[in-house]
Design a protein around this motif. Structure first.
Motif, mmCIF file in Angstrom:
data_model
loop_
_atom_site.group_PDB
_atom_site.id
_atom_site.type_symbol
_atom_site.label_atom_id
_atom_site.label_comp_id
_atom_site.label_asym_id
_atom_site.label_seq_id
_atom_site.Cartn_x
_atom_site.Cartn_y
_atom_site.Cartn_z
ATOM 1 N N ALA A 44 0.805 -1.219 0.000
ATOM 2 C CA ALA A 44 0.000 0.000 0.000
ATOM 3 C C ALA A 44 0.844 1.279 0.000
ATOM 4 O O ALA A 44 0.571 2.191 -0.796
ATOM 5 N N PRO A 45 1.866 1.432 0.855
ATOM 6 C CA PRO A 45 2.625 2.694 0.830
ATOM 7 C C PRO A 45 3.271 2.972 -0.529
ATOM 8 O O PRO A 45 3.202 4.096 -1.035
ATOM 9 N N HIS A 46 3.881 1.961 -1.116
ATOM 10 C CA HIS A 46 4.512 2.141 -2.428
ATOM 11 C C HIS A 46 3.460 2.490 -3.484
ATOM 12 O O HIS A 46 3.685 3.371 -4.332
ATOM 13 N N HIS A 47 2.317 1.802 -3.433
ATOM 14 C CA HIS A 47 1.242 2.052 -4.400
ATOM 15 C C HIS A 47 0.762 3.503 -4.297
ATOM 16 O O HIS A 47 0.591 4.187 -5.321
ATOM 17 N N LEU A 48 0.560 3.994 -3.072
ATOM 18 C CA LEU A 48 0.077 5.368 -2.887
ATOM 19 C C LEU A 48 1.113 6.385 -3.360
ATOM 20 O O LEU A 48 0.767 7.406 -3.963
#
Length: 175
Positions: A25-29
């Motif tokens: 999730a952090p990388h995707h955001l």
């Protein structure tokens, strides 16, 4: 490439709303933020300025305070309008009626202009053939009167065209 900090809340919302795993999730955001478009800002309840970014390809909105991504959600789905089909049918019928009226009026005004132009041409021919100053003056008055009538009718036709184009643009917004 600007580096953003992703809050726990944003990670939880990405997992919940976007279907991402917690570790991705952090990388995707952060990836979404690199191609998102700035939409505006509003003051938050705690006094911080919230900035809104939209990622149109994934239909995702990201909310940022400073350099922290605080939450994320999908664009709201379009709410179906009750009776949308009936409203569209009414608009189509009204537009078709106004189109018929416009064409009828345009045809009548165009014919009237053409008839006045024929009469104007005949008076100009008579003026060119006339030798008497009295006759020429009389024909000159008739010519100027006809030119005024043609100008008035042409103005009326132009106004009808503008009005119909406004109706056409308005109907296109709803159809």
């Amino acid at each position: 490439m600007k580096e953003y900090i992703v809050t726990k809340h944003a990670i939880q919302r990405a997992v919940e709303r976007l279907g991402q795993t917690e570790q991705h999730a952090p990388h995707h955001l952060k990836q979404l933020m690199q191609t998102a478009f700035y939409q505006g800002e509003t003051p938050g309840p705690n006094g911080f300025i919230r900035k809104f970014y939209d990622h149109f390809k994934t239909k995702t909105r990201l909310v940022v305070i400073g350099e922290k991504i605080i939450t994320v959600y999908k664009f709201p789905e379009a709410v179906p309008i009750p009776f949308a089909d009936e409203v569209a049918q009414v608009i189509k019928r009204k537009f078709a009626k106004s189109e018929r009226d416009f064409k009828r009026k345009e045809r009548a005004l165009s014919i009237e202009i053409a008839e006045f132009n024929v009469e104007l041409a005949q008076h100009r021919l008579s003026y060119a053939k006339a030798k008497s100053p009295k006759v020429r003056e009389s024909l000159s008055d008739k010519i100027s009167e006809l030119e005024t009538k043609v100008g008035r009718i042409q103005f009326e036709l132009d106004e009808a065209i503008k009005a119909f184009n406004a109706i056409k643009e308005g109907a296109a917004k709803y159809l």
